[in-house]
Design an enzyme around this catalytic site. Sequence first.
Site, mmCIF file in Angstrom:
data_model
loop_
_atom_site.group_PDB
_atom_site.id
_atom_site.type_symbol
_atom_site.label_atom_id
_atom_site.label_comp_id
_atom_site.label_asym_id
_atom_site.label_seq_id
_atom_site.Cartn_x
_atom_site.Cartn_y
_atom_site.Cartn_z
ATOM 1 N N GLU A 148 -51.813 -14.533 -12.629
ATOM 2 C CA GLU A 148 -50.857 -14.449 -11.585
ATOM 3 C C GLU A 148 -49.027 -13.753 -11.675
ATOM 4 O O GLU A 148 -48.761 -14.033 -11.717
ATOM 5 C CB GLU A 148 -51.204 -14.862 -9.841
ATOM 6 N N GLY A 179 -57.209 -25.175 -9.474
ATOM 7 C CA GLY A 179 -56.719 -25.958 -8.075
ATOM 8 C C GLY A 179 -56.526 -27.276 -9.271
ATOM 9 O O GLY A 179 -56.472 -27.217 -10.558
ATOM 10 N N SER A 188 -32.113 -11.944 15.681
ATOM 11 C CA SER A 188 -31.038 -12.850 15.248
ATOM 12 C C SER A 188 -30.029 -11.366 14.507
ATOM 13 O O SER A 188 -29.543 -12.255 13.726
ATOM 14 C CB SER A 188 -31.970 -13.325 14.069
ATOM 15 N N GLY A 189 -30.596 -10.816 13.753
ATOM 16 C CA GLY A 189 -29.733 -9.440 13.003
ATOM 17 C C GLY A 189 -30.309 -9.476 11.256
ATOM 18 O O GLY A 189 -30.392 -9.646 10.674
ATOM 19 N N GLY A 190 -31.677 -10.803 11.805
ATOM 20 C CA GLY A 190 -31.732 -10.976 10.283
ATOM 21 C C GLY A 190 -33.595 -9.777 9.668
ATOM 22 O O GLY A 190 -33.618 -9.073 11.651
ATOM 23 N N VAL A 191 -33.743 -9.273 8.636
ATOM 24 C CA VAL A 191 -34.259 -8.501 8.320
ATOM 25 C C VAL A 191 -35.724 -8.689 9.137
ATOM 26 O O VAL A 191 -36.333 -8.210 9.498
ATOM 27 C CB VAL A 191 -34.716 -8.269 7.189
ATOM 28 N N ASP A 192 -36.059 -9.554 9.659
ATOM 29 C CA ASP A 192 -37.742 -9.989 9.773
ATOM 30 C C ASP A 192 -37.639 -9.789 11.512
ATOM 31 O O ASP A 192 -38.302 -8.701 12.072
ATOM 32 C CB ASP A 192 -38.116 -11.663 9.800
ATOM 33 N N SER A 193 -37.223 -10.387 12.367
ATOM 34 C CA SER A 193 -36.747 -9.778 14.088
ATOM 35 C C SER A 193 -36.356 -8.295 13.773
ATOM 36 O O SER A 193 -37.201 -8.352 15.052
ATOM 37 C CB SER A 193 -35.608 -11.102 14.609
ATOM 38 N N CYS A 232 -58.921 -20.273 -13.598
ATOM 39 C CA CYS A 232 -59.117 -21.178 -13.824
ATOM 40 C C CYS A 232 -59.538 -22.432 -13.167
ATOM 41 O O CYS A 232 -60.959 -22.454 -13.252
ATOM 42 C CB CYS A 232 -57.689 -21.994 -13.671
ATOM 43 N N TYR A 233 -59.023 -23.451 -12.310
ATOM 44 C CA TYR A 233 -60.521 -23.848 -11.596
ATOM 45 C C TYR A 233 -61.991 -23.219 -10.353
ATOM 46 O O TYR A 233 -62.354 -23.293 -10.976
ATOM 47 C CB TYR A 233 -59.853 -24.598 -10.231
ATOM 48 N N LYS A 270 -42.091 -10.947 2.444
ATOM 49 C CA LYS A 270 -41.298 -10.924 2.609
ATOM 50 C C LYS A 270 -40.667 -9.446 1.568
ATOM 51 O O LYS A 270 -40.074 -8.655 2.331
ATOM 52 C CB LYS A 270 -40.146 -12.175 1.532
ATOM 53 N N HIS A 298 -53.906 -17.791 -15.946
ATOM 54 C CA HIS A 298 -53.343 -17.140 -14.827
ATOM 55 C C HIS A 298 -52.681 -16.040 -15.013
ATOM 56 O O HIS A 298 -51.955 -15.952 -15.602
ATOM 57 C CB HIS A 298 -52.153 -18.749 -14.443
#
Length: 517
Positions: free
Chosen positions: A175, A56, A227-232, A83-84, A373, A173
């Site tokens: 990550e 942070g 919507s045709g997208g992967v999420d929906s 770190c912080y 995602k 870090h």
Amino acid sequence: MSQRETVIVLDFGAQYSQLIARRVREAHVYCELLPWDTEPEQVMALNPMGFILSGGPASVYEAGAPYLKSYVLESGLPILGICYGMQLLAHQLGGKVAPATQREYGLAQLQISKVGQSTAIFDQLPNEMTVWMSHGDRIDAMPPDFEPIAQTVNSPLAAMGNRNRRIYGLQFHPEVAHTPLGKDILNNFLRRVCDCQGLWTPGAFVEESVSMIRQIIGDSQVVCALSGGVDSTVAATLVQRAIGDRLTCIFVDHGLLRKNEGSQTMRLFQEHLGLRVIMVEAQTRFLKRLIGVEDPELKRRIIGEEFIRVFEIEAQKLGQVNFLVQGTLYPDVIESTSVETRAAQKIKTHHNVGGLPADMQFKLIEPLRYLFKDEVRQVGLQLGLPPEIVFRQPFPGPGLAVRIIGPVTPEALKTLQEADAIVREEIEKAGFGRTVWQFFAVLTPVRSVGVMGDGRTYGKLVAIRAISSQDGMTADWARLPHELLAHISNRIVNEVPGVNRVVYDITSKPPATIEWE
Ligand code: XMP
């Protein structure tokens, strides 16, 4: 509910907090990223097996700086401070943190001392490794009973640990990709210190979600905006797994889709996925409302509102429906609560078509609310969705409206659809379909002089945008082969009426954005 292993990442405002959470998930351990000041009861209700404290921007001795609430130390659970987070541990456990005379930033060589007792997080790792440092303050004195376990030239206390209390601190870090062995360090913390086995898999997620959705929904009817997208699509497929035909999906064709996209997507939904889908042909409605509109934010707002209106009308026709499925992802959830974005500036309204109709009488079902995602894609594969859905590139909710600079007209749409189809076809054919994050055409209002045959032309300018990215937050323009670009340009000016010039966008994000509007 299966025996879920959970680790909590407490967010102290670092740029990289989300990355920590993603790395933990990649190690097959479920985690949640929560602001540092989340109520203890809320955190402990998740039954955590350990804590990771993010970095942070603050200094521990600043008035009003975020601090570690006492319940974390009192829990006796393993803690890793980064770190912080490490400075907080030092400060609150009786060590000494000093303001740095100089900020340390960049790559450093870490020397690990394996003589002490507290080296679990470096187990099976080499004695020396490259790490990414980014910190101001440094630790001058460790808390009592802690051991120094690694150092760099500038940070004699680059890592500390207390094996008995299972508390560790890293000044660097782990990550970020610049710390190549960072994943192994986090893995060691999760497996060797927290005793997690790594039960978080797409298969386990599907099983758990299906039974939870069944419980929540009971006998009710459910509606979903596809919507045709992967999420929906993944969200709808999960719900369908749970309750079958009591789910009705609504797919609104707003006329701003890519060439043939509406019919192709419908075929996929019905034939491959067996979803019950109602397609609403609403092109005329949307186009009418967009006449003469140039401002991108106004375009977004109009499309968003219109979408909700169309969706409402269709949903009402279904009779009594209690639940609405949404493909909300974890980054959206984090964004609405995170320390970092509490004061963030809005660049664009990323309204998702399929977004929440605020005043509707539905309860929400958000089965992907805790997924990143890449996890959604894994779940999609697990559910047997075809690769063209699972690896589909992101497509903005307002569709081609934000890729036509200036007013949206049926002619402009047709021109852009044709040019865009060529861009996509050629990039895919050349084998870059999976490696390039997004690629598309943009229709500009610029007109320029050209020559075709023996005649003068005064035609439109099309831009090609192709970018590489990890997450859409930052991006670089894709270094596509010149021959490929030449071929695309040639095809566009020859095949798309009215276009006589093609340019390639060579700007990264920042300072540009991915979409032009
Ligand atoms: P920008 O242009 O902000 O885009 O760099 C980042 C990512 O978001 C997508 N995008 C949108 N998605 N509604 C959406 O659902 C929008 O209004 C919108 N605007 C941009 C863009 O395609 C990229 O993947």
